[in-house]
Design a protein around this motif. Sequence first.
Motif, PDB file in Angstrom:
ATOM      1  N   MET A   9      -2.788  -8.156   8.176  1.00 19.75           N
ATOM      2  CA  MET A   9      -2.403  -8.759   9.451  1.00 19.75           C
ATOM      3  C   MET A   9      -3.610  -9.378  10.151  1.00 19.75           C
ATOM      4  SD  MET A   9       0.051  -6.986  12.304  1.00 19.75           S
ATOM      5  CE  MET A   9      -1.005  -5.570  12.476  1.00 19.75           C
ATOM      6  N   GLU A  10      -4.731  -8.675  10.151  1.00 15.67           N
ATOM      7  CA  GLU A  10      -5.918  -9.148  10.869  1.00 15.67           C
ATOM      8  C   GLU A  10      -6.615 -10.314  10.169  1.00 15.67           C
ATOM      9  OE1 GLU A  10      -8.177  -5.560  11.218  1.00 15.67           O
ATOM     10  OE2 GLU A  10      -6.864  -4.744  12.781  1.00 15.67           O
ATOM     11  N   THR A  11      -6.645 -10.290   8.835  1.00 13.46           N
ATOM     12  CA  THR A  11      -7.389 -11.307   8.086  1.00 13.46           C
ATOM     13  C   THR A  11      -6.485 -12.363   7.445  1.00 13.46           C
ATOM     14  OG1 THR A  11      -7.359 -10.048   6.021  1.00 13.46           O
ATOM     15  CG2 THR A  11      -9.196  -9.635   7.546  1.00 13.46           C
ATOM     16  N   LYS A  12      -5.164 -12.204   7.622  1.00 16.47           N
ATOM     17  CA  LYS A  12      -4.182 -13.113   7.018  1.00 16.47           C
ATOM     18  C   LYS A  12      -4.304 -13.125   5.491  1.00 16.47           C
ATOM     19  CE  LYS A  12      -3.534 -15.983  10.950  1.00 16.47           C
ATOM     20  NZ  LYS A  12      -4.052 -16.189  12.076  1.00 16.47           N
ATOM     21  N   GLN A  13      -4.660 -11.954   4.959  1.00 18.47           N
ATOM     22  CA  GLN A  13      -4.869 -11.793   3.524  1.00 18.47           C
ATOM     23  C   GLN A  13      -3.553 -11.439   2.828  1.00 18.47           C
ATOM     24  OE1 GLN A  13      -7.725  -8.742   2.716  1.00 18.47           O
ATOM     25  NE2 GLN A  13      -7.936  -9.276   0.575  1.00 18.47           N
ATOM     26  N   LYS A  14      -3.340 -12.030   1.668  1.00 18.47           N
ATOM     27  CA  LYS A  14      -2.169 -11.727   0.850  1.00 18.47           C
ATOM     28  C   LYS A  14      -2.383 -10.378   0.184  1.00 18.47           C
ATOM     29  CE  LYS A  14      -0.780 -15.039  -1.965  1.00 18.47           C
ATOM     30  NZ  LYS A  14      -0.581 -15.865  -3.181  1.00 18.47           N
ATOM     31  N   ILE A  15      -1.328  -9.541   0.175  1.00 19.53           N
ATOM     32  CA  ILE A  15      -1.380  -8.251  -0.504  1.00 19.53           C
ATOM     33  C   ILE A  15      -0.188  -8.133  -1.452  1.00 19.53           C
ATOM     34  CG2 ILE A  15      -2.635  -7.084   1.360  1.00 19.53           C
ATOM     35  CD1 ILE A  15       0.066  -5.827   2.219  1.00 19.53           C
ATOM     36  N   VAL A  16      -0.213  -7.118  -2.293  1.00 18.82           N
ATOM     37  CA  VAL A  16       0.900  -6.866  -3.204  1.00 18.82           C
ATOM     38  C   VAL A  16       1.562  -5.554  -2.802  1.00 18.82           C
ATOM     39  CG1 VAL A  16      -0.578  -5.752  -4.928  1.00 18.82           C
ATOM     40  CG2 VAL A  16       1.623  -6.726  -5.630  1.00 18.82           C
ATOM     41  N   VAL A  17       2.890  -5.547  -2.794  1.00 21.58           N
ATOM     42  CA  VAL A  17       3.636  -4.319  -2.542  1.00 21.58           C
ATOM     43  C   VAL A  17       4.668  -4.132  -3.639  1.00 21.58           C
ATOM     44  CG1 VAL A  17       3.355  -4.350  -0.025  1.00 21.58           C
ATOM     45  CG2 VAL A  17       5.352  -5.426  -1.027  1.00 21.58           C
ATOM     46  N   PHE A  18       4.948  -2.878  -3.932  1.00 25.17           N
ATOM     47  CA  PHE A  18       6.073  -2.532  -4.794  1.00 25.17           C
ATOM     48  C   PHE A  18       7.134  -1.967  -3.866  1.00 25.17           C
ATOM     49  CE2 PHE A  18       2.628  -2.819  -7.741  1.00 25.17           C
ATOM     50  CZ  PHE A  18       3.219  -3.413  -8.846  1.00 25.17           C
ATOM     51  N   TYR A  19       8.331  -2.534  -3.950  1.00 23.58           N
ATOM     52  CA  TYR A  19       9.370  -2.325  -2.959  1.00 23.58           C
ATOM     53  C   TYR A  19      10.684  -2.010  -3.653  1.00 23.58           C
ATOM     54  CZ  TYR A  19      12.306  -3.411   1.113  1.00 23.58           C
ATOM     55  OH  TYR A  19      13.187  -3.344   2.151  1.00 23.58           O
ATOM     56  N   MET A  20      11.428  -1.047  -3.121  1.00 21.01           N
ATOM     57  CA  MET A  20      12.758  -0.759  -3.644  1.00 21.01           C
ATOM     58  C   MET A  20      13.770  -1.535  -2.810  1.00 21.01           C
ATOM     59  SD  MET A  20      14.717   2.799  -4.442  1.00 21.01           S
ATOM     60  CE  MET A  20      13.295   3.369  -5.315  1.00 21.01           C
ATOM     61  N   THR A  27      10.839  -3.923  -7.064  1.00 19.07           N
ATOM     62  CA  THR A  27      10.340  -5.290  -7.198  1.00 19.07           C
ATOM     63  C   THR A  27       8.900  -5.354  -6.716  1.00 19.07           C
ATOM     64  OG1 THR A  27      11.094  -5.982  -5.006  1.00 19.07           O
ATOM     65  CG2 THR A  27      12.637  -6.274  -6.812  1.00 19.07           C
ATOM     66  N   GLN A  28       8.172  -6.283  -7.293  1.00 18.24           N
ATOM     67  CA  GLN A  28       6.803  -6.542  -6.863  1.00 18.24           C
ATOM     68  C   GLN A  28       6.839  -7.773  -5.983  1.00 18.24           C
ATOM     69  OE1 GLN A  28       4.163  -7.666 -10.025  1.00 18.24           O
ATOM     70  NE2 GLN A  28       2.343  -7.408  -8.790  1.00 18.24           N
ATOM     71  N   ARG A  29       6.243  -7.669  -4.802  1.00 20.39           N
ATOM     72  CA  ARG A  29       6.218  -8.801  -3.881  1.00 20.39           C
ATOM     73  C   ARG A  29       4.794  -9.052  -3.407  1.00 20.39           C
ATOM     74  NH1 ARG A  29      11.404  -9.726  -1.603  1.00 20.39           N
ATOM     75  NH2 ARG A  29      12.862  -9.103  -3.217  1.00 20.39           N
ATOM     76  N   ARG A  56       9.671   0.237   5.849  1.00 21.59           N
ATOM     77  CA  ARG A  56       8.488   0.959   5.370  1.00 21.59           C
ATOM     78  C   ARG A  56       8.854   2.075   4.410  1.00 21.59           C
ATOM     79  NH1 ARG A  56       3.575   0.624   9.377  1.00 21.59           N
ATOM     80  NH2 ARG A  56       2.828   2.196   7.954  1.00 21.59           N
ATOM     81  N   GLU A  57      10.006   2.710   4.633  1.00 18.25           N
ATOM     82  CA  GLU A  57      10.413   3.810   3.753  1.00 18.25           C
ATOM     83  C   GLU A  57      10.701   3.326   2.331  1.00 18.25           C
ATOM     84  OE1 GLU A  57      15.184   4.002   4.816  1.00 18.25           O
ATOM     85  OE2 GLU A  57      13.780   5.204   5.980  1.00 18.25           O
ATOM     86  N   ASN A  58      10.949   2.025   2.161  1.00 20.14           N
ATOM     87  CA  ASN A  58      11.234   1.470   0.835  1.00 20.14           C
ATOM     88  C   ASN A  58       9.998   0.874   0.150  1.00 20.14           C
ATOM     89  OD1 ASN A  58      13.868   2.221   1.150  1.00 20.14           O
ATOM     90  ND2 ASN A  58      14.617   0.184   1.653  1.00 20.14           N
ATOM     91  N   SER A  61       4.298   1.296  -2.715  1.00 20.07           N
ATOM     92  CA  SER A  61       2.838   1.204  -2.704  1.00 20.07           C
ATOM     93  C   SER A  61       2.434  -0.184  -2.211  1.00 20.07           C
ATOM     94  CB  SER A  61       2.241   1.475  -4.085  1.00 20.07           C
ATOM     95  OG  SER A  61       2.562   0.445  -4.972  1.00 20.07           O
ATOM     96  N   ALA A  62       1.199  -0.258  -1.737  1.00 21.00           N
ATOM     97  CA  ALA A  62       0.655  -1.525  -1.255  1.00 21.00           C
ATOM     98  C   ALA A  62      -0.816  -1.556  -1.598  1.00 21.00           C
ATOM     99  CB  ALA A  62       0.847  -1.657   0.260  1.00 21.00           C
ATOM    100  N   GLY A  63      -1.303  -2.755  -1.952  1.00 14.70           N
ATOM    101  CA  GLY A  63      -2.707  -2.851  -2.285  1.00 14.70           C
ATOM    102  C   GLY A  63      -3.233  -4.259  -2.130  1.00 14.70           C
ATOM    103  N   LEU A  64      -4.544  -4.335  -2.135  1.00 15.33           N
ATOM    104  CA  LEU A  64      -5.218  -5.628  -2.085  1.00 15.33           C
ATOM    105  C   LEU A  64      -5.110  -6.294  -3.453  1.00 15.33           C
ATOM    106  CD1 LEU A  64      -8.427  -4.510  -0.173  1.00 15.33           C
ATOM    107  CD2 LEU A  64      -6.347  -5.507   0.778  1.00 15.33           C
ATOM    108  N   ILE A  65      -5.175  -7.592  -3.467  1.00 15.10           N
ATOM    109  CA  ILE A  65      -5.126  -8.339  -4.724  1.00 15.10           C
ATOM    110  C   ILE A  65      -6.548  -8.538  -5.212  1.00 15.10           C
ATOM    111  CG2 ILE A  65      -4.431 -10.495  -5.814  1.00 15.10           C
ATOM    112  CD1 ILE A  65      -2.220 -10.646  -3.628  1.00 15.10           C
TER     113      ILE A  65
END
Length: 70
Positions: A9-20, A27-29, A56-58, A61-65
């Motif tokens: 949010m602060e740096t406008k950086q793209k991240i990857v999340v795995f989401y149900m 799915t990977q987004r 958020r409950e779904n 995981s989340a991480g930097l690319i």
Amino acid sequence: MNGVFKRSMETKQKIVVFYMDGNQQITQRFIRVLKMDDTLVLAYCYYRKSVRTFKRENILSAGLIKKVGA
């Protein structure tokens, strides 16, 4: 995960999340967080090419690319 969301949010950086999703499919987004609270993350989704709301409950995981070759 909070730190990853705040950094996006602060740096406008793209991240990857795995989401149900609603069909119980994982799915990977690739997203960029716009806003968040205790239950939801509002983000630009690069897969859907639009602003989406993620529960958020779904988010599993989340991480930097990581940049390849950097």
